[in-house]
Structures are given as structure tokens and as C-alpha cells.
Design an enzyme around this catalytic site. Structure first.
Site, PDB file in Angstrom:
ATOM      1  N   LYS A  85      11.946  -4.871   7.759  1.00 36.86           N
ATOM      2  CA  LYS A  85      12.284  -4.877   6.583  1.00 36.86           C
ATOM      3  C   LYS A  85      12.632  -3.416   5.903  1.00 36.86           C
ATOM      4  O   LYS A  85      14.183  -3.015   5.056  1.00 36.86           O
ATOM      5  CB  LYS A  85      11.828  -5.566   5.540  1.00 36.86           C
ATOM      6  N   ASN A  86      12.168  -2.450   5.787  1.00 37.20           N
ATOM      7  CA  ASN A  86      12.248  -1.651   4.969  1.00 37.20           C
ATOM      8  C   ASN A  86      13.076  -0.307   5.644  1.00 37.20           C
ATOM      9  O   ASN A  86      14.173   0.423   5.322  1.00 37.20           O
ATOM     10  CB  ASN A  86      10.828  -0.155   4.810  1.00 37.20           C
TER      11      ASN A  86
ATOM     12  N   ARG B  75      12.515  -3.723  -5.856  1.00 40.45           N
ATOM     13  CA  ARG B  75      12.690  -2.638  -6.733  1.00 40.45           C
ATOM     14  C   ARG B  75      13.622  -1.596  -4.897  1.00 40.45           C
ATOM     15  O   ARG B  75      14.139  -0.453  -6.352  1.00 40.45           O
ATOM     16  CB  ARG B  75      11.414  -1.927  -6.609  1.00 40.45           C
TER      17      ARG B  75
ATOM     18  N   CYS C  99       5.257  -1.444 -10.855  1.00 35.53           N
ATOM     19  CA  CYS C  99       4.729  -3.167 -10.155  1.00 35.53           C
ATOM     20  C   CYS C  99       3.017  -2.961 -10.088  1.00 35.53           C
ATOM     21  O   CYS C  99       2.667  -2.503 -10.446  1.00 35.53           O
ATOM     22  CB  CYS C  99       5.436  -2.992  -8.780  1.00 35.53           C
TER      23      CYS C  99
ATOM     24  N   ARG D 119       5.506   3.824  -9.401  1.00 35.98           N
ATOM     25  CA  ARG D 119       6.521   3.922  -9.138  1.00 35.98           C
ATOM     26  C   ARG D 119       7.929   4.295  -9.515  1.00 35.98           C
ATOM     27  O   ARG D 119       8.066   3.913  -9.668  1.00 35.98           O
ATOM     28  CB  ARG D 119       6.573   2.566  -8.313  1.00 35.98           C
TER      29      ARG D 119
ATOM     30  N   ASP E 130       1.113   0.926   3.264  1.00 36.16           N
ATOM     31  CA  ASP E 130       1.588  -0.752   3.885  1.00 36.16           C
ATOM     32  C   ASP E 130       0.603  -1.701   4.761  1.00 36.16           C
ATOM     33  O   ASP E 130       0.802  -2.662   5.443  1.00 36.16           O
ATOM     34  CB  ASP E 130       2.988  -0.634   4.006  1.00 36.16           C
TER      35      ASP E 130
ATOM     36  N   ARG F 250       8.335 -12.164   1.218  1.00 35.56           N
ATOM     37  CA  ARG F 250       9.581 -11.177   0.629  1.00 35.56           C
ATOM     38  C   ARG F 250      10.216  -9.858   2.284  1.00 35.56           C
ATOM     39  O   ARG F 250      11.032  -9.513   2.344  1.00 35.56           O
ATOM     40  CB  ARG F 250       9.223 -10.212  -0.381  1.00 35.56           C
TER      41      ARG F 250
HETATM   42  C1  UD1 Z   1       9.165   2.656   0.665  1.00 38.33           C
HETATM   43  C2  UD1 Z   1       8.947   1.465   0.994  1.00 38.33           C
HETATM   44  C3  UD1 Z   1       7.712   0.827   0.712  1.00 38.33           C
HETATM   45  C4  UD1 Z   1       5.870   1.974   1.090  1.00 38.33           C
HETATM   46  C5  UD1 Z   1       6.571   2.905  -0.140  1.00 38.33           C
HETATM   47  C6  UD1 Z   1       5.704   4.331   1.162  1.00 38.33           C
HETATM   48  C7  UD1 Z   1      10.965   0.842   1.375  1.00 38.33           C
HETATM   49  C8  UD1 Z   1      11.779  -0.120   0.967  1.00 38.33           C
HETATM   50  N1  UD1 Z   1       9.328   0.693   0.993  1.00 38.33           N
HETATM   51  O1  UD1 Z   1       8.551   2.585  -0.856  1.00 38.33           O
HETATM   52  O2  UD1 Z   1       7.344  -0.482   1.440  1.00 38.33           O
HETATM   53  O3  UD1 Z   1       5.021   1.343   0.889  1.00 38.33           O
HETATM   54  O4  UD1 Z   1       7.720   3.392   1.031  1.00 38.33           O
HETATM   55  O5  UD1 Z   1       5.211   4.146   2.076  1.00 38.33           O
HETATM   56  O6  UD1 Z   1      11.609   1.742   2.010  1.00 38.33           O
HETATM   57  N2  UD1 Z   1       7.133   8.744  -6.527  1.00 38.33           N
HETATM   58  C9  UD1 Z   1       7.048   9.696  -7.552  1.00 38.33           C
HETATM   59  N3  UD1 Z   1       9.048   9.844  -8.355  1.00 38.33           N
HETATM   60  C10 UD1 Z   1       9.580   9.127  -6.751  1.00 38.33           C
HETATM   61  C11 UD1 Z   1       9.462   8.562  -6.376  1.00 38.33           C
HETATM   62  C12 UD1 Z   1       8.108   8.329  -5.460  1.00 38.33           C
HETATM   63  O7  UD1 Z   1       6.448   9.861  -8.021  1.00 38.33           O
HETATM   64  O8  UD1 Z   1      10.699   9.314  -7.528  1.00 38.33           O
HETATM   65  C13 UD1 Z   1       6.007   8.442  -6.153  1.00 38.33           C
HETATM   66  C14 UD1 Z   1       5.655   7.139  -5.900  1.00 38.33           C
HETATM   67  O9  UD1 Z   1       5.021   6.591  -6.954  1.00 38.33           O
HETATM   68  C15 UD1 Z   1       4.622   7.193  -4.850  1.00 38.33           C
HETATM   69  C16 UD1 Z   1       4.823   7.895  -3.627  1.00 38.33           C
HETATM   70  O10 UD1 Z   1       5.494   8.860  -4.655  1.00 38.33           O
HETATM   71  O11 UD1 Z   1       3.288   7.588  -5.178  1.00 38.33           O
HETATM   72  C17 UD1 Z   1       5.699   7.498  -2.375  1.00 38.33           C
HETATM   73  O12 UD1 Z   1       6.051   6.965  -2.608  1.00 38.33           O
HETATM   74  P1  UD1 Z   1       7.999   6.043  -2.209  1.00 38.33           P
HETATM   75  O13 UD1 Z   1       7.425   6.768  -1.200  1.00 38.33           O
HETATM   76  O14 UD1 Z   1       9.040   6.492  -2.688  1.00 38.33           O
HETATM   77  O15 UD1 Z   1       8.060   4.527  -2.008  1.00 38.33           O
HETATM   78  P2  UD1 Z   1       8.980   3.690  -1.943  1.00 38.33           P
HETATM   79  O16 UD1 Z   1      10.107   4.780  -1.367  1.00 38.33           O
HETATM   80  O17 UD1 Z   1       9.108   2.876  -3.292  1.00 38.33           O
END
Ligand code: UD1
Length: 420
Positions: A22-23, A93, A117, A122, A305, A397
């Protein structure tokens, strides 16, 4: 609404085919917006999140052709819109992944700002700061992110945190920017390598994907092309936990050991025998389950995850395990449901102390996110009696035909449609 009903206590044995990730599929599909010619993506899992991103691509003006059997063609010779509406982003998201491609291709984008969420706030500030470094102007208005840019230019971007979708958005945007971009402290997840490989095959110049510094030399245009999505490492890990919790013997065809080293190492420590080869991963457990401690971290650390599913397993292990969730601030909501099944878990901040109990007992349970729901299925497989997992739309999902895959290896599990 559907529920999953599980009669626990059956040992799993046999073979489970692993679906496309998925990711990886979501960013790969978003990346098709960077090309005018058709991109054909295969091994796309049939999941609700994929349906959502295809709907979004159609909304943007792309022609989407679903061939069935996991093959999706997307052609975007021109785009009719540059916005991702709230209605779509609120259900997924990862819709934010169209931001980078749209800005790179069209010089503008309006994407609903994702809300918090179930697992945490996030934010997407790092995605936006990176685009600003590349010359974009970013404003937040009426709940939408509005980005304007002429042509993006290369930049040195140092991320504060190795955000996965943030790295992917900036990587995609940089492929069409003028000059060289470096993303430092980049996320290193295998899905990022998959995305980079797909882009390289279409003419992008990228080096360093899979390390914490990615360098992208912008090119004027990307071609179309064909690409096969990598296997889903979290689906693989979930079925490994399911096999281990039932004392089973299961081969996960297509699972890649190298993508899951931290998980395999903790499963071995917990008492599983694991053999990895080019075809997949085999897990057997004959001895007792033992407690293990682990902490989630960005790749190659233990994936957040997989935290919930591993907790379900450890809830019936001998001894006390300490689990620390370090990636998301509130990703322990499954604890309350596991307790309802008889687990002995104490939470202190982002730590959970899991004292193994001899057995769990089936109960009606529900979770508020995808992996927490998977954790309840794992727990239900081991529990005495019947477990009903409600809110199955979370599972849909991210897991393709989960109840079919599990029943083929001996689980007593089925989906029941409740009267509306
Ligand atoms: C992706 C994965 C999700 C997984 C996560 C962490 C996809 C579609 N989803 O989510 O399944 O759980 O990686 O491995 O690939 N953060 C900030 N600012 C930002 C972005 C992130 O502070 O602009 C923080 C987030 O709140 C979190 C951490 O960084 O605490 C990691 O998040 P991130 O790696 O961005 O997760 P996703 O990309 O949303």
C-alpha cells in the site's frame, strides 16, 4: 457495516501470498502526475486507499485504466484541476502525496490540510518547508494549503525528522526542478527506494535513495513506463505475527526478509524460527513465546506500523515486555481493547508494559486505525472463544482479502455484514 468474526485457537499452517505494498503503491500512483505519457503500475493491491487515490487522480484530469489483476494505467497528458478536496483528503491523509507532483508539473496546487488523526497530530510542515526551499510560496487558507511556484529550483533541504511521505513529496517535486536538490536526513524506508527506482526508470536522475541523503538532478520531463510495486512489508509482518501467535508454520510467498530485519529479529527473540529465502519468509513456532522489549523508530528501526500487532503477540508471551512508541504520540489506543480481551498492559506515557497472560479471551472489539485493527485480528486468532472485530473499514484500507488469506491457512475467520 461489516465485522470480522474469529473463532480463536486454530494453528495457522500453509502459504500466504503477499500483496503489493500500500505505502509504495500510493506514492507510485501519485508520481504518474509527473509524466504526460501513460504509466502502467502492476501489483497494485485492491484496497480502499488505492480506490481513493485513483479517484483523486481522475478528479485531477488523469485517465485511469484499471485492467484488473492489479494493473493500473494512468495517463495525464494534461491536467484539468490542481486541487485535492477536503472530502478526499479526510478519508486518506496520503492524498497529500499529490502535492509535490502537482507543484512540479503545474506550478500550483491546492490541497486540503490533513487534520490530526487517531494516532497523532501528524503535521505536514516539513513537506511545506521543503517546497518553500525550492522556491514555492505556501499559504494556509480556509483549511487548504495553497502553493504557487513558477518552475521549482533545486535546493538543499535538511529535514528535522525523516518523514516518509514528506521525503516522497520532495523527491517527486525535485525530479522536475531546475538544478540539483539534496534531501538530508531523508527517510530510508524501502518504499522510498521503490519510488526512486520507478522515477529513475522514467528518466529521473536520483541517487542515494535508501540512505539519509538523496540527491536529485532535475530534468525537463519524465517519460511514462511500466513498474511493479514492491511486496507489502507490513502485511508480511502482520501475518508473521499471526503465525507466531498461533504456534503455526506459515510461508509468506513474496515477503522480503531484507525489508523487515528489525521485525524478524524481535520475532526470533520471542521464540519463532524464521527462514528467509529468495521466494519468501517461513515462520515456525514450536516452543513458548518469550517477552521482548522494543522501541519503534524510522527505518531500519522497528516500524511503528508493526507495533500494535507485535503487542498482541507479546500479550501471551512469558514475562514482561516493554514497548516504546517513539514515532507517533498517541499510537497505543489498541491497549484498551487488548485489555478487554484479558491482556495485562500498563501504559506510562509512550511506554507500554505488557505482562504476558496464559491466554486471551474472545470479545467484541474495535479500533480507530488500520494497524490497531490488525492487532485485534492477531489477538483474536489466539484468543479462547469468539472475537468480533468491528469497524472493518479500517482493515480494508490496508489489507487485501485478509479474512480469505487467513482462512486459507486454517483460521476460523469470516466477514459478516451487519444489518444497517
Ligand atoms: C508514513 C506511512 C505510515 C507510517 C509512517 C511512519 C505512508 C502512506 N504512510 O506516514 O503508514 O506509519 O510513515 O513510518 O507511507 N512529522 C512532522 N512534520 C511533517 C511530517 C511528519 O512533524 O511535516 C512527524 C509526524 O507527526 C510523525 C513523524 O514525523 O511523528 C513521522 O511521520 P511521517 O514519516 O511523516 O509519517 P507519514 O509519512 O504520514
Amino acid at each position: 457495516m461489516d465485522r470480522i468474526v474469529i473463532q480463536g485457537g486454530r494453528r495457522l499452517a500453509g502459504e500466504v501470498p503477499i500483496s503489493g505494498a500500500k505505502n509504495a503503491a500510493l506514492p507510485l500512483l501519485a508520481s504518474t502526475l509527473l509524466s504526460r505519457d501513460e504509466c502502467v503500475i502492476s501489483n497494485v493491491p485492491r484496497l480502499q486507499d488505492v480506490t481513493t487515490i485513483l479517484k483523486l487522480l481522475r478528479h485531477l484530469g488523469a485517465a485511469v485504466r484499471e485492467e484488473g489483476n492489479g494493473v493500473v494505467g494512468v495517463a495525464a497528458p494534461s491536467l484539468g484541476a490542481t486541487d485535492a478536496p477536503y472530502e478526499m483528503v479526510k478519508t486518506m491523509r496520503a492524498s497529500i502525496l499529490v502535492l509535490g507532483p502537482l507543484v512540479a508539473r503545474c506550478g500550483e496546487a491546492t490541497v486540503s490540510l490533513p487534520g490530526g488523526c487517531a494516532i497523532g497530530a501528524r503535521p505536514v510542515n516539513l513537506h511545506l518547508n521543503g517546497l518553500e526551499r525550492m522556491g514555492a510560496q505556501v499559504a494556509i487558507e480556509h483549511g487548504y494549503i495553497r502553493v504557487k511556484a513558477g518552475r521549482l529550483h533545486g535546493a538543499r533541504i535538511a529535514l528535522d525528522l525523516p518523514t516518509v511521505t514528506g521525503t516522497e513529496n520532495l523527491l517527486m517535486a525535485a525530479t522536475l526542478a531546475d538544478g540539483v536538490t539534496t534531501i538530508e536526513h531523508a527517510a530510508r524506508e524501502p518504499e522510498i527506494v521503490d519510488l526512486a527506482n520507478a522515477l529513475i526508470a522514467r528518466g529521473a536522475r536520483i541517487s542515494g535513495a535508501g540512505t539519509d541523503v538523496i540527491t536529485i538532478e532535475g530534468v525537463p520531463a519524465l517519460a511514462g513506463g511500466a513498474y511493479r510495486v514492491m511486496p507489502d512489508r507490513i502485511e508480511t509482518g502482520t501475518y508473521l505475527a499471526a503465525a507466531a501467535v498461533t504456534g503455526g508454520d506459515v510461508f509468506l510467498r513474496g515477503g522480503v526478509g531484507g525489508h523487515l530485519e528489525a521485525v524478524l529479529s524481535k520475532l526470533r527473540e520471542a521464540g519463532a524460527d524464521i527462514a528467509v529465502d529468495a521466494e519468501g519468509i517461513r515462520l515456525r513456532r514450536t516452543g513458548p513465546l518469550r517477552a521482548v522489549d522494543f522501541e519503534t523508530a524510522p527505518h531500519p528501526g522497528f516500524p511503528t506500523d508493526m507495533q500494535a500487532q507485535m503487542m498482541a503477540l507479546l500479550s501471551i508471551a512469558e514475562g514482561a515486555s516493554v514497548i516504546t512508541e517513539s514515532v507517533f504520540e498517541s499510537r497505543l489506543t489498541h491497549v484498551a481493547e487488548l485489555r478487554r480481551m484479558g491482556a495485562n498492559i500498563r501504559v506510562d506515557g509512550n511506554h507500554a508494559v505488557v505482562r504476558g497472560v496464559p491466554h486471551l479471551s474472545g470479545a467484541p472489539v474495535m479500533a480507530s486505525d488500520l494497524r490497531a485493527s490488525a492487532c485485534l485480528v492477531v489477538a483474536g486468532l489466539a484468543a479462547e472463544g469468539e472475537t468480533h472485530v468491528l469497524r472493518v473499514y479500517h482493515l480494508d484500507r490496508g489489507y487485501e482479502r485478509m479474512e480469505d488469506k487467513l482462512s486459507r491457512v486454517g483460521a476460523a475467520i469470516y466477514r459478516r455484514r451487519d444489518a444497517a
